[in-house]
Design a protein around this motif. Structure first.
Motif, short mmCIF file in Angstrom:
data_model
loop_
_atom_site.label_atom_id
_atom_site.label_comp_id
_atom_site.label_asym_id
_atom_site.label_seq_id
_atom_site.Cartn_x
_atom_site.Cartn_y
_atom_site.Cartn_z
N TRP A 61 -5.24 63.19 39.72
CA TRP A 61 -5.45 62.04 38.84
C TRP A 61 -4.54 62.13 37.63
O TRP A 61 -4.30 63.21 37.08
N ASP A 64 -3.08 59.50 33.97
CA ASP A 64 -3.57 58.50 33.01
C ASP A 64 -3.70 57.11 33.62
O ASP A 64 -4.50 56.30 33.15
N TYR A 83 -7.31 55.91 35.37
CA TYR A 83 -8.56 55.64 34.67
C TYR A 83 -8.45 54.33 33.92
O TYR A 83 -7.50 54.09 33.16
N PRO A 140 -7.81 61.60 32.05
CA PRO A 140 -8.66 60.84 32.98
C PRO A 140 -9.90 61.61 33.41
O PRO A 140 -10.95 61.02 33.64
#
Length: 353
Positions: free
Chosen positions: A258, A260, A263, A290
């Protein structure tokens, strides 16, 4: 090693003449014609055939088969019309695996398999030149189903019961049309899974479902208690999916990849988070933005949360997670009845389902 194709056919025929019950053949070259006697061999109970060949099916075949694994097989009907409805009867079949199989001129297929407990479908390529086949499984009580890599067939499980499912669709091309098509196929598949109590989805599957949203909401999975997201997933798509799981109690998320962009601000909180979520496990937790945002969101909204665990892949990730996030929560442990932990896992443990 490549053999004369007629010799493979002779071997199969010779084995069947001796009333074998368990037959397995792995051969990567084409040109083999499967003998007709294979389909009505009564003693045969287990068949694993990984062989580029053509099956011309009939309604009553493999009457005593309990395990059927087909790989690289083309199921073809030379006389099919657009309105053809074919029925396969497998009265005692318990396990069915289809790996890179093709359906040629087979538009609609109904599989009656009342004893079927396990179904696995794997496609390592999307087979764009092959027409989609609509396959309906009826009367089965499926303890476990698995669909991996590409969607090719359209599966309808609404006439069966499904208790555990793993759907690992992977989006190798950023083609919105293809992603939406696969999302619709995933929706059709999940439409027949109202009895699920455990579900594992790839992040690409969740995002494809979100991209295919055309005003029709997903089925409510009222029986679902455990959900795993096995690969990177946009948080908006993930939380949107949670609106369909009102009584979910346990979530496992692989957040290692994951970033930035994965999210987004949450517009509405799923009811399962407010009222039912008891345990959350993060795999690959590094304490990055995130990861922290999602964990914070769960801590603030999940009133029934009792345990949150973050598992890091490397010691350096564990230290960063402790510094950036977990240390801030030490004071909360006294006020809330849940556990927070962070421990390093090796690669085998990390990817274990």
């Amino acid at each position: 090693m490549e053999y004369d194709a007629s010799r493979i056919m002779t071997w199969i025929s010779a084995a069947l003449m001796r009333n074998v019950e368990d037959l397995g053949i792995v051969y990567d070259y084409g040109g083999v014609v499967v003998p007709r006697c294979l389909f009505d061999c009564i003693p045969l109970t287990k068949l694993k055939l990984q062989l580029p060949c053509v099956f011309r099916p009939v309604q009553n075949w493999f009457s005593n088969l309990k395990v059927l694994h087909l790989g690289k097989v083309e199921i073809q009907n030379d006389h099919a019309t657009s309105n053809s409805h074919f029925i396969f009867n497998f009265p005692v079949l318990e396990t069915l695996e289809l790996r890179d199989c093709k359906w040629l001129k087979v538009r609609f297929l109904e599989v009656k398999a009342p004893a079927l407990a396990e179904l696995k479908v794997i496609h390592y390529s999307d087979l764009p030149e092959v027409e989609n086949c609509y396959i309906k499984i009826t009367g089965a009580k499926l303890l476990e189903i698995g669909f991996h890599c590409y969607f090719v067939e359209n599966f309808d499980l609404s006439a069966s019961l499904v208790f555990s499912a793993a759907i690992g669709y992977q989006s190798f091309r950023h083609d919105l049309h293809v992603i939406r098509k696969n999302g619709l196929q995933a929706r059709l598949l999940l439409k027949g899974c109202s009895s699920l109590n455990h579900l594992q989805l790839s992040g690409d599957t969740v995002e494809a479902i979100a991209q295919s949203n055309q005003g029709t909401p997903l089925l409510k999975f009222n029986m679902l208690k455990r959900l795993e997201i096995s690969t990177k997933c946009n948080s908006e798509a993930f939380l949107e999916f949670l609106h369909s799981t009102p009584y979910l109690q346990w979530i496992k998320l692989n957040v290692w990849m994951w970033n930035d962009y994965d999210y987004d601000l949450v517009e509405s909180t799923p009811s399962c988070i407010v009222s039912h979520i008891k345990e959350v496990e993060f795999r690959g937790f590094k304490g990055e933005k995130p990861h922290v945002h999602l964990a914070d969101f769960l801590l603030k909204n999940a009133t029934e949360l009792r345990k949150m665990t973050g598992l890091s892949r490397k010691k350096s990730d564990e230290r960063r997670a402790e510094k950036n996030f977990w240390a801030r929560l030490k004071g909360l442990v006294r006020d809330f009845d849940f556990e927070i932990g962070c421990s390093m896992k090796n690669m085998a443990d990390f990817f274990e389902s």
